[in-house]
Scaffold this active site. Structure first.
Site, PDB file in Angstrom:
ATOM      1  N   LYS A 183      42.097 -25.129  -1.177  1.00  0.00           N
ATOM      2  CA  LYS A 183      41.510 -24.308   0.083  1.00  0.00           C
ATOM      3  C   LYS A 183      41.583 -25.080   1.343  1.00  0.00           C
ATOM      4  O   LYS A 183      42.120 -24.481   2.288  1.00  0.00           O
ATOM      5  CB  LYS A 183      39.986 -23.983  -0.409  1.00  0.00           C
ATOM      6  CG  LYS A 183      39.787 -22.996  -1.505  1.00  0.00           C
ATOM      7  CD  LYS A 183      38.424 -22.648  -1.778  1.00  0.00           C
ATOM      8  CE  LYS A 183      37.551 -23.775  -1.762  1.00  0.00           C
ATOM      9  NZ  LYS A 183      37.397 -24.679  -2.939  1.00  0.00           N
ATOM     10  N   ARG A 229      29.754 -18.388  -1.183  1.00  0.00           N
ATOM     11  CA  ARG A 229      29.551 -18.811  -2.560  1.00  0.00           C
ATOM     12  C   ARG A 229      28.899 -18.300  -3.550  1.00  0.00           C
ATOM     13  O   ARG A 229      28.485 -18.610  -4.741  1.00  0.00           O
ATOM     14  CB  ARG A 229      29.570 -20.393  -2.404  1.00  0.00           C
ATOM     15  CG  ARG A 229      30.549 -21.155  -2.569  1.00  0.00           C
ATOM     16  CD  ARG A 229      30.219 -22.860  -2.185  1.00  0.00           C
ATOM     17  NE  ARG A 229      30.890 -23.636  -2.729  1.00  0.00           N
ATOM     18  CZ  ARG A 229      31.825 -24.558  -2.311  1.00  0.00           C
ATOM     19  NH1 ARG A 229      32.022 -24.587  -1.145  1.00  0.00           N
ATOM     20  NH2 ARG A 229      32.345 -25.575  -3.087  1.00  0.00           N
ATOM     21  N   ARG A 281      42.507 -37.178  -5.238  1.00  0.00           N
ATOM     22  CA  ARG A 281      42.345 -36.927  -3.775  1.00  0.00           C
ATOM     23  C   ARG A 281      41.652 -38.234  -3.042  1.00  0.00           C
ATOM     24  O   ARG A 281      40.792 -38.794  -3.329  1.00  0.00           O
ATOM     25  CB  ARG A 281      41.592 -35.807  -3.823  1.00  0.00           C
ATOM     26  CG  ARG A 281      41.128 -35.524  -2.299  1.00  0.00           C
ATOM     27  CD  ARG A 281      40.280 -34.179  -2.005  1.00  0.00           C
ATOM     28  NE  ARG A 281      39.037 -34.045  -2.843  1.00  0.00           N
ATOM     29  CZ  ARG A 281      38.468 -32.683  -2.891  1.00  0.00           C
ATOM     30  NH1 ARG A 281      38.805 -31.830  -2.099  1.00  0.00           N
ATOM     31  NH2 ARG A 281      37.569 -32.935  -3.269  1.00  0.00           N
ATOM     32  N   ARG A 306      36.005 -38.839  -2.202  1.00  0.00           N
ATOM     33  CA  ARG A 306      34.594 -38.270  -1.975  1.00  0.00           C
ATOM     34  C   ARG A 306      33.693 -38.649  -3.183  1.00  0.00           C
ATOM     35  O   ARG A 306      33.989 -38.831  -4.364  1.00  0.00           O
ATOM     36  CB  ARG A 306      34.703 -36.890  -2.043  1.00  0.00           C
ATOM     37  CG  ARG A 306      35.058 -36.333  -0.673  1.00  0.00           C
ATOM     38  CD  ARG A 306      35.511 -34.826  -0.566  1.00  0.00           C
ATOM     39  NE  ARG A 306      34.726 -33.964  -1.283  1.00  0.00           N
ATOM     40  CZ  ARG A 306      34.868 -32.820  -1.381  1.00  0.00           C
ATOM     41  NH1 ARG A 306      35.860 -31.918  -0.606  1.00  0.00           N
ATOM     42  NH2 ARG A 306      34.211 -31.756  -2.190  1.00  0.00           N
ATOM     43  N   ARG A 340      30.427 -29.288 -10.625  1.00  0.00           N
ATOM     44  CA  ARG A 340      30.900 -28.282  -9.604  1.00  0.00           C
ATOM     45  C   ARG A 340      31.589 -26.816 -10.207  1.00  0.00           C
ATOM     46  O   ARG A 340      31.461 -25.832  -9.778  1.00  0.00           O
ATOM     47  CB  ARG A 340      31.769 -29.121  -8.657  1.00  0.00           C
ATOM     48  CG  ARG A 340      30.881 -30.095  -7.708  1.00  0.00           C
ATOM     49  CD  ARG A 340      31.603 -31.102  -7.207  1.00  0.00           C
ATOM     50  NE  ARG A 340      32.829 -30.268  -6.215  1.00  0.00           N
ATOM     51  CZ  ARG A 340      33.841 -31.160  -6.043  1.00  0.00           C
ATOM     52  NH1 ARG A 340      34.434 -32.416  -6.262  1.00  0.00           N
ATOM     53  NH2 ARG A 340      34.756 -30.467  -4.981  1.00  0.00           N
TER      54      ARG A 340
HETATM   55  P1  AP5 Z   1      41.711 -29.609  -1.539  1.00  0.00           P
HETATM   56  O1  AP5 Z   1      42.745 -28.655  -0.495  1.00  0.00           O
HETATM   57  O2  AP5 Z   1      40.984 -30.599  -0.836  1.00  0.00           O
HETATM   58  O3  AP5 Z   1      40.982 -28.534  -2.342  1.00  0.00           O
HETATM   59  P2  AP5 Z   1      39.711 -27.742  -2.038  1.00  0.00           P
HETATM   60  O4  AP5 Z   1      39.899 -26.383  -2.901  1.00  0.00           O
HETATM   61  O5  AP5 Z   1      39.258 -27.663  -0.687  1.00  0.00           O
HETATM   62  O6  AP5 Z   1      38.615 -28.644  -2.812  1.00  0.00           O
HETATM   63  P3  AP5 Z   1      37.050 -28.836  -2.494  1.00  0.00           P
HETATM   64  O7  AP5 Z   1      36.631 -30.000  -3.461  1.00  0.00           O
HETATM   65  O8  AP5 Z   1      37.102 -29.422  -1.008  1.00  0.00           O
HETATM   66  O9  AP5 Z   1      36.500 -27.578  -2.792  1.00  0.00           O
HETATM   67  P4  AP5 Z   1      35.094 -27.480  -2.916  1.00  0.00           P
HETATM   68  O10 AP5 Z   1      34.986 -26.057  -2.738  1.00  0.00           O
HETATM   69  O11 AP5 Z   1      34.362 -27.970  -4.194  1.00  0.00           O
HETATM   70  O12 AP5 Z   1      34.295 -28.338  -1.875  1.00  0.00           O
HETATM   71  P5  AP5 Z   1      33.775 -28.381  -0.625  1.00  0.00           P
HETATM   72  O13 AP5 Z   1      34.008 -29.172   0.345  1.00  0.00           O
HETATM   73  O14 AP5 Z   1      33.841 -26.817  -0.101  1.00  0.00           O
HETATM   74  O15 AP5 Z   1      42.800 -30.005  -2.426  1.00  0.00           O
HETATM   75  C1  AP5 Z   1      42.155 -30.932  -3.523  1.00  0.00           C
HETATM   76  C2  AP5 Z   1      43.264 -31.987  -4.054  1.00  0.00           C
HETATM   77  O16 AP5 Z   1      44.489 -31.384  -4.444  1.00  0.00           O
HETATM   78  C3  AP5 Z   1      43.876 -32.939  -2.986  1.00  0.00           C
HETATM   79  O17 AP5 Z   1      44.088 -34.193  -3.185  1.00  0.00           O
HETATM   80  C4  AP5 Z   1      45.177 -32.248  -2.339  1.00  0.00           C
HETATM   81  O18 AP5 Z   1      45.865 -33.210  -1.811  1.00  0.00           O
HETATM   82  C5  AP5 Z   1      45.442 -31.834  -3.704  1.00  0.00           C
HETATM   83  N1  AP5 Z   1      46.382 -30.446  -3.544  1.00  0.00           N
HETATM   84  C6  AP5 Z   1      46.221 -29.379  -2.698  1.00  0.00           C
HETATM   85  N2  AP5 Z   1      46.938 -28.253  -3.087  1.00  0.00           N
HETATM   86  C7  AP5 Z   1      47.656 -28.862  -4.140  1.00  0.00           C
HETATM   87  C8  AP5 Z   1      48.892 -28.430  -4.882  1.00  0.00           C
HETATM   88  N3  AP5 Z   1      49.295 -26.877  -4.689  1.00  0.00           N
HETATM   89  N4  AP5 Z   1      49.379 -29.016  -5.788  1.00  0.00           N
HETATM   90  C9  AP5 Z   1      49.045 -30.286  -6.333  1.00  0.00           C
HETATM   91  N5  AP5 Z   1      48.009 -30.812  -5.694  1.00  0.00           N
HETATM   92  C10 AP5 Z   1      47.300 -30.280  -4.408  1.00  0.00           C
HETATM   93  O19 AP5 Z   1      32.017 -28.389  -1.070  1.00  0.00           O
HETATM   94  C11 AP5 Z   1      31.504 -29.629  -1.414  1.00  0.00           C
HETATM   95  C12 AP5 Z   1      29.946 -29.485  -1.698  1.00  0.00           C
HETATM   96  O20 AP5 Z   1      29.139 -28.913  -0.545  1.00  0.00           O
HETATM   97  C13 AP5 Z   1      29.641 -28.375  -2.876  1.00  0.00           C
HETATM   98  O21 AP5 Z   1      29.624 -28.837  -4.217  1.00  0.00           O
HETATM   99  C14 AP5 Z   1      28.184 -28.022  -2.471  1.00  0.00           C
HETATM  100  O22 AP5 Z   1      27.238 -28.816  -2.922  1.00  0.00           O
HETATM  101  C15 AP5 Z   1      28.364 -27.943  -0.623  1.00  0.00           C
HETATM  102  N6  AP5 Z   1      28.623 -26.623  -0.208  1.00  0.00           N
HETATM  103  C16 AP5 Z   1      29.682 -26.394   0.448  1.00  0.00           C
HETATM  104  N7  AP5 Z   1      29.761 -25.182   0.718  1.00  0.00           N
HETATM  105  C17 AP5 Z   1      28.804 -24.635   0.206  1.00  0.00           C
HETATM  106  C18 AP5 Z   1      28.159 -23.336   0.242  1.00  0.00           C
HETATM  107  N8  AP5 Z   1      28.614 -22.158   0.775  1.00  0.00           N
HETATM  108  N9  AP5 Z   1      27.095 -23.090  -0.379  1.00  0.00           N
HETATM  109  C19 AP5 Z   1      26.493 -23.904  -1.144  1.00  0.00           C
HETATM  110  N10 AP5 Z   1      26.908 -25.081  -1.184  1.00  0.00           N
HETATM  111  C20 AP5 Z   1      27.835 -25.590  -0.215  1.00  0.00           C
END
Ligand code: AP5
Length: 216
Positions: free
Chosen positions: A13, A88, A127, A160, A171
């Site tokens: 994402k 979410r 990552r 991270r 997660r």
């Molecule tokens: P990346 O682009 O970083 O993936 P992502 O979907 O953004 O992954 P996240 O881990 O950031 O998502 P998340 O939803 O768990 O975390 P968030 O920060 O929102 O890609 C991942 C890896 O794959 C990278 O190394 C990239 O280079 C690689 N890659 C990308 N595309 C690829 C492809 N096509 N092929 C191969 N490799 C690829 O949330 C973190 C925490 O914050 C949550 O656990 C929660 O505690 C809190 N939080 C955040 N938002 C909320 C909410 N709305 N409500 C409650 N808690 C929340």
């Protein structure tokens, strides 16, 4: 354009949101990035969120809803935004509806990036990200030019805290229990389009452009 990028942890994402932000000039609103910035800043909100994030649990709804509400009122979001990692939960989706209704706005597209759980743990263990500008790398698929350093600003890359295998599993559980059911909500509204997140990033980007009707 007002867009939601939906998908499990590590689906890509953030990677796709950054590309779309550059291409469309539409700001990426990532609740994960906002929470990590609050942690780095040592704010009360950041401290409160840290315990949830490190345990792989969702941060309470009122915290993230407050963050999004503050951001979408800013002039930069007047013409549109890309929501990455929000909503979410059902209460978050309802809060978003209410916010947009008050502003006479609506969501145009919800893009679901589909990646099976089996691929996620390996993907996230590789990552690395820049704590300064947020650029995301992958040691195999998208390595930085100089090992360990951000291509854009030279900052030392970090792994991270929540990318440990046991936290990733938590997660994923939270995603399936609390977030995945929202797909149905947006499908019923005719907004949901799914793309294959197992393709290389360029291929995923192309599928998203086609889904948005901007492929040339
Ligand atoms: P990346 O682009 O970083 O993936 P992502 O979907 O953004 O992954 P996240 O881990 O950031 O998502 P998340 O939803 O768990 O975390 P968030 O920060 O929102 O890609 C991942 C890896 O794959 C990278 O190394 C990239 O280079 C690689 N890659 C990308 N595309 C690829 C492809 N096509 N092929 C191969 N490799 C690829 O949330 C973190 C925490 O914050 C949550 O656990 C929660 O505690 C809190 N939080 C955040 N938002 C909320 C909410 N709305 N409500 C409650 N808690 C929340």
């Amino acid at each position: 354009m007002r867009l939601i990028l939906f998908g499990p942890p590590g689906a890509g994402k953030g990677t796709q949101a950054k590309r779309l932000e550059e291409e469309l000039g539409t700001p990426q609103l990532s609740t994960g990035d906002m929470l990590r910035a609050a942690r780095r800043g040592g704010t009360e909100l950041g401290k409160k969120a840290a315990a949830y994030m490190d345990a792989g649990k969702l941060v309470p709804d009122e915290v993230v809803v407050g963050l999004i509400e503050e951001r979408i009122q800013k002039p930069e979001c007047e013409k549109g935004f890309l929501l990455d990692g929000f909503p979410r939960t059902l209460p978050q989706a309802e809060a978003l509806d209410a916010m947009l209704e008050r502003r006479g706005q609506r969501i145009d597209h919800v893009i679901s990036i589909e990646v099976p759980d089996e691929d996620i743990v390996h993907r996230l263990s590789q990552r690395r990200s820049c704590p300064s500008c947020g650029t995301v790398y992958h040691l195999e698929h998208m390595p930085p030019k100089e090992p360990g350093r951000c291509d854009k600003d030279g900052t030392e890359l970090v792994q991270r805290e929540d990318d440990k295998p046991e936290t990733i599993k938590k997660r994923l559980e939270a995603f399936h229990a609390q977030t995945a059911p929202l797909k149905e909500l947006y499908r019923e509204r005719g907004l949901l389009k799914s793309v294959d997140g197992t393709k290389p990033p360029d291929g995923v980007h192309q599928e998203i452009r086609e889904a948005l009707g901007i492929a040339g």
